[in-house]
Scaffold this motif. Structure first.
Motif, short mmCIF file in Angstrom:
data_model
loop_
_atom_site.label_atom_id
_atom_site.label_comp_id
_atom_site.label_asym_id
_atom_site.label_seq_id
_atom_site.Cartn_x
_atom_site.Cartn_y
_atom_site.Cartn_z
N ARG A 174 -31.53 28.52 -101.54
CA ARG A 174 -30.28 29.11 -101.03
C ARG A 174 -30.56 29.96 -99.80
NH1 ARG A 174 -25.52 29.65 -103.82
NH2 ARG A 174 -23.97 31.01 -102.84
N ALA A 175 -31.64 30.76 -99.85
CA ALA A 175 -31.97 31.63 -98.72
C ALA A 175 -32.41 30.81 -97.51
CB ALA A 175 -33.07 32.60 -99.13
N VAL A 176 -33.24 29.80 -97.72
CA VAL A 176 -33.70 28.97 -96.60
C VAL A 176 -32.53 28.27 -95.92
CG1 VAL A 176 -35.04 26.91 -95.99
CG2 VAL A 176 -36.03 28.65 -97.48
N ALA A 177 -31.60 27.75 -96.71
CA ALA A 177 -30.44 27.05 -96.14
C ALA A 177 -29.60 27.96 -95.25
CB ALA A 177 -29.58 26.48 -97.27
N LEU A 178 -29.55 29.25 -95.60
CA LEU A 178 -28.76 30.19 -94.79
C LEU A 178 -29.53 30.69 -93.58
CD1 LEU A 178 -26.37 32.87 -96.12
CD2 LEU A 178 -27.97 33.48 -94.31
N ILE A 179 -30.83 30.94 -93.76
CA ILE A 179 -31.62 31.60 -92.72
C ILE A 179 -32.14 30.62 -91.67
CG2 ILE A 179 -33.76 32.89 -92.30
CD1 ILE A 179 -33.29 34.20 -95.06
N GLU A 180 -32.59 29.44 -92.08
CA GLU A 180 -33.28 28.54 -91.16
C GLU A 180 -32.44 28.12 -89.95
OE1 GLU A 180 -36.64 25.13 -91.69
OE2 GLU A 180 -34.84 24.93 -92.92
N PRO A 181 -31.11 27.88 -90.10
CA PRO A 181 -30.33 27.53 -88.90
C PRO A 181 -30.17 28.67 -87.91
CG PRO A 181 -29.21 26.81 -90.92
CD PRO A 181 -30.31 27.75 -91.32
N ARG A 182 -30.43 29.89 -88.32
CA ARG A 182 -30.18 31.07 -87.47
C ARG A 182 -31.46 31.69 -86.93
NH1 ARG A 182 -25.35 34.01 -91.04
NH2 ARG A 182 -24.53 32.08 -91.94
N LEU A 183 -32.53 31.60 -87.71
CA LEU A 183 -33.82 32.09 -87.27
C LEU A 183 -34.81 30.92 -87.35
CD1 LEU A 183 -34.00 35.48 -89.20
CD2 LEU A 183 -33.19 35.12 -86.88
N GLY A 184 -35.99 31.08 -86.80
CA GLY A 184 -36.97 30.00 -86.85
C GLY A 184 -38.31 30.49 -87.38
N GLY A 185 -39.29 29.58 -87.32
CA GLY A 185 -40.65 29.93 -87.71
C GLY A 185 -40.77 30.45 -89.11
N LEU A 186 -40.12 29.78 -90.08
CA LEU A 186 -40.16 30.26 -91.46
C LEU A 186 -41.57 30.15 -92.04
CD1 LEU A 186 -37.05 30.16 -91.30
CD2 LEU A 186 -37.07 29.27 -93.64
N THR A 187 -41.97 31.21 -92.74
CA THR A 187 -43.25 31.25 -93.45
C THR A 187 -42.97 31.65 -94.89
OG1 THR A 187 -44.46 31.90 -91.45
CG2 THR A 187 -45.53 32.31 -93.55
N LEU A 188 -43.55 30.91 -95.83
CA LEU A 188 -43.36 31.18 -97.25
C LEU A 188 -44.70 31.52 -97.87
CD1 LEU A 188 -41.02 28.17 -98.08
CD2 LEU A 188 -40.35 30.49 -97.46
N LEU A 189 -44.76 32.64 -98.58
CA LEU A 189 -45.98 33.08 -99.23
C LEU A 189 -45.70 33.27 -100.72
CD1 LEU A 189 -48.57 35.57 -97.90
CD2 LEU A 189 -47.83 35.75 -100.26
N PRO A 190 -46.15 32.31 -101.57
CA PRO A 190 -45.92 32.45 -103.01
C PRO A 190 -46.74 33.59 -103.60
CG PRO A 190 -46.50 30.18 -102.40
CD PRO A 190 -46.83 31.06 -101.23
N LEU A 191 -46.17 34.23 -104.60
CA LEU A 191 -46.85 35.28 -105.36
C LEU A 191 -47.11 34.74 -106.76
CD1 LEU A 191 -44.64 38.27 -104.17
CD2 LEU A 191 -46.92 37.66 -103.34
#
Length: 243
Positions: A174-191
């Motif tokens: 849900r967060a990626v779908a909202l954020i990715e069109p508006r910002l770029g360079g997504l980085t995901l770090l699992p905990l």
């Protein structure tokens, strides 16, 4: 009226002093991990959205002296504790009382080099609320308000700035779908709770104007099989190492 019982706690191996309510919502390790993920430098502006008692922002200020830190929080009790903690740590913070979903003009008129948030995520549309009011407010939000919270965070990021979030794995798509069109360079770090266990939480970071493809990092294993923190987690949680 008697004041609620408080605890005088420390984070980052004693580098951060934090006043918290003895009962109700209390900061755990998420704000410490969030602060460790922010690529801030001295002189940068930072906004902590839903700052609570100030744990994430104060950990970031301890890691990177000289940042210009602001925080927005709607709970006046939590904000008073954040102010007290900032004073105890010798940190100047612009704490703003206000609701992220109806933000004051003092916040809407600014953008920041870095925006950080540990948003409420246990949806009030789908789950039971905690009987404790402070804990319920910190953990419960409707799907529509969750989207509005993230949209507010995105809008506050200036050019080439970053947004850093701690999210449960179930809210990631849900967060990626909202954020990715508006910002770029997504980085995901699992905990990872333990080696071989599913990641329950993820740190998501995005950059305004970033054009790099999305990246999934190796992540951080938090606990060894005996339950103690791993050496890598200890470096972040106790010694201020960056993620």
């Amino acid at each position: 009226m008697n004041e609620p019982a408080l605890t005088d706690d420390t984070l980052l191996g004693g580098r951060v002093r934090l006043f918290q309510p003895k009962d109700g919502y209390r900061a755990a390790i998420d704000p410490v991990l969030l602060a460790a993920a922010v690529p801030a430098r001295s002189g940068h502006t930072v906004l902590d959205v839903g700052s609570g008692t100030g744990a994430a922002g104060l950990c970031l200020a301890a890691r990177i002296p000289g940042i210009e830190l602001s925080g927005i929080e709607r709970d006046p009790g939590a904000l008073a504790l954040a102010q007290r903690s900032a004073g105890a740590n010798g940190v100047s913070v612009d704490w703003i009382e206000g609701d992220v979903l109806a933000p004051p003009s003092a916040v809407l008129s600014r953008q920041y080099d870095h925006v950080i948030s540990n948003p409420p995520y246990r949806s009030a549309d789908r789950g039971q609320r905690s009987p404790d009011p402070a804990r319920a407010a910190a953990h419960s939000i409707t799907d529509a308000d969750f989207d509005a919270w993230l949209a507010f965070c995105v809008a506050r990021v200036r050019g080439k700035g970053t947004l850093s979030l701690v999210l449960p794995a179930g809210e990631l798509s849900r967060a990626v779908a909202l954020i990715e069109p508006r910002l770029g360079g997504l980085t995901l770090l699992p905990l990872w709770p333990k080696q071989g266990a599913e990641a329950r939480r993820v740190i998501l970071q995005a950059r305004r104007g970033g054009r790099a493809p999305s990246r999934l990092l190796p992540g951080l294993v938090l606990h060894a099989q005996d339950g103690r923190y791993t050496p890598e987690a200890e470096q972040v949680l106790r010694h201020g190492a960056p993620l």
